[in-house]
Write a protein that holds these residues in place. Structure first.
Motif, PDB file in Angstrom:
ATOM      1  N   LEU A  35       0.842  -1.192   0.000  1.00 44.17           N
ATOM      2  CA  LEU A  35       0.000   0.000   0.000  1.00 44.17           C
ATOM      3  C   LEU A  35       0.880   1.247   0.000  1.00 44.17           C
ATOM      4  CD1 LEU A  35      -3.011   0.804   0.105  1.00 44.17           C
ATOM      5  CD2 LEU A  35      -2.791   0.978   2.577  1.00 44.17           C
ATOM      6  N   HIS A  36       0.823   1.996  -1.073  1.00 44.93           N
ATOM      7  CA  HIS A  36       1.574   3.247  -1.205  1.00 44.93           C
ATOM      8  C   HIS A  36       0.677   4.387  -0.705  1.00 44.93           C
ATOM      9  CE1 HIS A  36       4.730   1.612  -4.053  1.00 44.93           C
ATOM     10  NE2 HIS A  36       3.817   0.646  -4.043  1.00 44.93           N
ATOM     11  N   VAL A  37       1.084   5.028   0.374  1.00 51.41           N
ATOM     12  CA  VAL A  37       0.289   6.101   0.976  1.00 51.41           C
ATOM     13  C   VAL A  37       1.027   7.421   0.779  1.00 51.41           C
ATOM     14  CG1 VAL A  37      -0.799   6.976   3.071  1.00 51.41           C
ATOM     15  CG2 VAL A  37      -0.594   4.499   2.703  1.00 51.41           C
ATOM     16  N   THR A  38       0.371   8.360   0.111  1.00 53.16           N
ATOM     17  CA  THR A  38       0.984   9.663  -0.146  1.00 53.16           C
ATOM     18  C   THR A  38       0.082  10.768   0.356  1.00 53.16           C
ATOM     19  OG1 THR A  38       2.087   8.845  -2.143  1.00 53.16           O
ATOM     20  CG2 THR A  38       1.892  11.234  -1.900  1.00 53.16           C
ATOM     21  N   PHE A  73       5.504  10.014   8.970  1.00 55.32           N
ATOM     22  CA  PHE A  73       6.170   8.960   8.204  1.00 55.32           C
ATOM     23  C   PHE A  73       7.517   8.592   8.833  1.00 55.32           C
ATOM     24  CE2 PHE A  73       3.629  11.664   5.405  1.00 55.32           C
ATOM     25  CZ  PHE A  73       2.710  10.738   4.937  1.00 55.32           C
ATOM     26  N   THR A  74       7.500   8.322  10.102  1.00 58.91           N
ATOM     27  CA  THR A  74       8.732   7.986  10.831  1.00 58.91           C
ATOM     28  C   THR A  74       8.992   6.485  10.889  1.00 58.91           C
ATOM     29  OG1 THR A  74       7.494   8.021  12.928  1.00 58.91           O
ATOM     30  CG2 THR A  74       8.617  10.063  12.253  1.00 58.91           C
ATOM     31  N   ASP A  75       8.132   5.679  10.258  1.00 58.54           N
ATOM     32  CA  ASP A  75       8.310   4.225  10.335  1.00 58.54           C
ATOM     33  C   ASP A  75       9.331   3.709   9.334  1.00 58.54           C
ATOM     34  OD1 ASP A  75       6.901   4.662   8.033  1.00 58.54           O
ATOM     35  OD2 ASP A  75       5.279   3.251   8.471  1.00 58.54           O
ATOM     36  N   PRO A  78       9.302   2.820   2.774  1.00 60.32           N
ATOM     37  CA  PRO A  78       9.567   3.584   1.537  1.00 60.32           C
ATOM     38  C   PRO A  78       8.317   3.844   0.709  1.00 60.32           C
ATOM     39  CG  PRO A  78      10.280   1.304   1.280  1.00 60.32           C
ATOM     40  CD  PRO A  78       9.904   1.472   2.724  1.00 60.32           C
ATOM     41  N   TYR A  79       7.222   3.130   1.026  1.00 55.77           N
ATOM     42  CA  TYR A  79       5.990   3.308   0.267  1.00 55.77           C
ATOM     43  C   TYR A  79       5.108   4.421   0.826  1.00 55.77           C
ATOM     44  CZ  TYR A  79       7.323  -1.283  -1.549  1.00 55.77           C
ATOM     45  OH  TYR A  79       8.010  -2.328  -2.114  1.00 55.77           O
ATOM     46  N   HIS A  80       5.521   5.013   1.942  1.00 55.10           N
ATOM     47  CA  HIS A  80       4.739   6.084   2.563  1.00 55.10           C
ATOM     48  C   HIS A  80       5.530   7.384   2.460  1.00 55.10           C
ATOM     49  CE1 HIS A  80       3.186   2.630   5.343  1.00 55.10           C
ATOM     50  NE2 HIS A  80       2.694   2.549   4.119  1.00 55.10           N
TER      51      HIS A  80
END
Length: 412
Positions: A35-38, A73-75, A78-80
């Motif tokens: 899942l790419h989250v932007t 996005f500190t996790d 690379p997809y976020h």
């Protein structure tokens, strides 16, 4: 779930947008889906608009109102990611943003919120500019002896209380076009409680008067020029009401409402001209009960929070949060069902007769309460399902304006 890459764009870092991003990131954990989250937001930072009125009189509070969106996005996934850019156009499978070109998506969540054009600080997208405007607004309040606020909604009422508490020697006047304060969906008792509290603070109320324009002392008495609402001009002036009444003051603060960010919707073509994507009068995006666009051509696009066509009783931060969570649940169901909702349909197809996905409609949570802050230690609360209940008490909103909740959502 599907094992293919799924791209979800969230437009806008509002309450709804932040919640949607957090829920999507949770959704990506522990599943085979990529899942790419932007998050797309034109501001360089999160600015806590919910607490803007406290920051005008409390410098320490104001310093806490700026938080980086990168904290979402500190996790290290690379997809976020966060894209700082202004949205210009939306199409069926992509959006166009300044500086970043096209961003393609499978699902799109519009959470661009709304803005008070009368509060200059909310228009700033750069943190340095935002801080400078905030300081200018605070200085205008500090310098004025007589302050007139125009608009008796939650923002106008809350600002009156904050200023009156911080500067008890100032003359504070609140003018409202309706005969009672606050939104019409709230109870008469809540309005009465609010009016009584304002009077105890020494605020003068002018109800049932529409403010038209302002004339400065050195102007011709018969030549009234309307000020642009975001001009915080701190010098002797006279405000003119429709009835002809004149109100002398040193500063006018307009809090007369907001306008949703939906100009970018012009690039989407409706299936049927009789069913516009955006309401012409309100500027709100028309949505179905599932919070998808009401137009069947775009079932993979959702609108949440201030920008959608839900009633005024849903235009609160808590409602935006619930809508965002519900939307992510529906997106998850669409992914699990592997539905391809981007199939082209004839433009003549009616939105009433076209097949629809079996998604859960959004419903307001039970016992939802509307809370209006009346200064640092007081708030009034009322259930949106009741037209008679209201009470005044000390509460967290009056102390923090939900800043603590925003910090938690942004991993601060």
């Amino acid at each position: 779930m599907s094992n293919r890459d799924i791209h979800v764009l969230v437009i806008g870092g509002s309450w709804a947008g932040i919640t949607a991003v957090n829920e999507l990131i949770k959704l990506s954990y522990g599943s085979s889906i990529r899942l790419h989250v932007t998050l797309v937001e034109q501001r360089t930072h999160y600015f806590h608009k919910t607490g803007v009125i406290r920051g005008l009189v409390d410098l320490k509070y104001a310093e806490k109102m700026f938080i980086s969106y990168q904290r979402l996005f500190t996790d290290g996934n690379p997809y976020h990611r966060f894209v700082c850019a202004k949205l210009t156009h939306i199409y069926e499978d992509c959006v166009v943003v300044d500086g970043s070109g096209r961003l393609f998506y499978d699902y799109l969540i519009i959470a661009t919120g709304s803005a008070y054009t009368s509060l200059p600080v909310t228009q700033s997208i750069d943190e340095k500019e935002c801080r400078a405007r905030y300081q200018k607004m605070r200085h205008a309040i500090e310098s004025a002896r007589v302050i007139l606020l125009v608009g008796g909604g939650a923002v106008g009422v809350g600002m009156c209380c904050e200023i009156a508490e911080q500067y008890p020697k100032k003359c504070i006047i609140l003018a409202h076009a309706r005969d009672r304060l606050l939104n019409e969906d709230l109870s008469d008792n809540l309005s009465i409680t609010t009016e009584n509290h304002l009077r105890k603070l020494g605020v003068e109320l002018i109800l049932g008067e529409t403010i038209l324009s302002t004339s400065f002392q050195d102007d011709d008495d018969d030549d009234y020029s309307t000020l642009i609402h975001d001009d915080w001009v701190g010098k002797p002036q006279t405000v003119i009401a429709r009835s002809g009444r004149r109100v002398p003051c040193d500063l006018v603060i307009w809090t007369t409402g907001s306008r949703p960010y939906t100009d970018f919707m012009n690039s989407l073509v409706p299936t049927n001209d009789k069913h516009p994507l955006v309401d012409v009068d309100s500027g709100l995006i028309n949505v179905s009960p599932t919070l998808q666009l009401s137009d069947i051509r775009y079932p993979n696009i959702f609108a949440v929070g201030d920008v959608n066509s839900l009633p005024i009783s849903e235009k609160y931060a808590t409602s935006a949060i619930h809508q965002a969570k519900h939307t992510v649940k529906n997106i998850r169901q669409l992914i699990e069902e592997s539905r391809d909702h981007r199939i082209k349909r004839p433009p003549t197809t009616s939105s009433e007769t076209a097949p629809k996905a079996h998604l859960a409609p959004y419903t307001s949570p039970r016992n939802t309460q509307v809370v209006v802050a009346l200064g640092k230690g007081t708030e009034v609360s009322s259930s949106i399902f009741s037209k008679f209940s209201s009470w005044a008490s000390g509460g967290g909103r009056g102390r923090m304006y939900m800043l603590d909740k925003a910090e938690k959502m942004l991993n601060f």
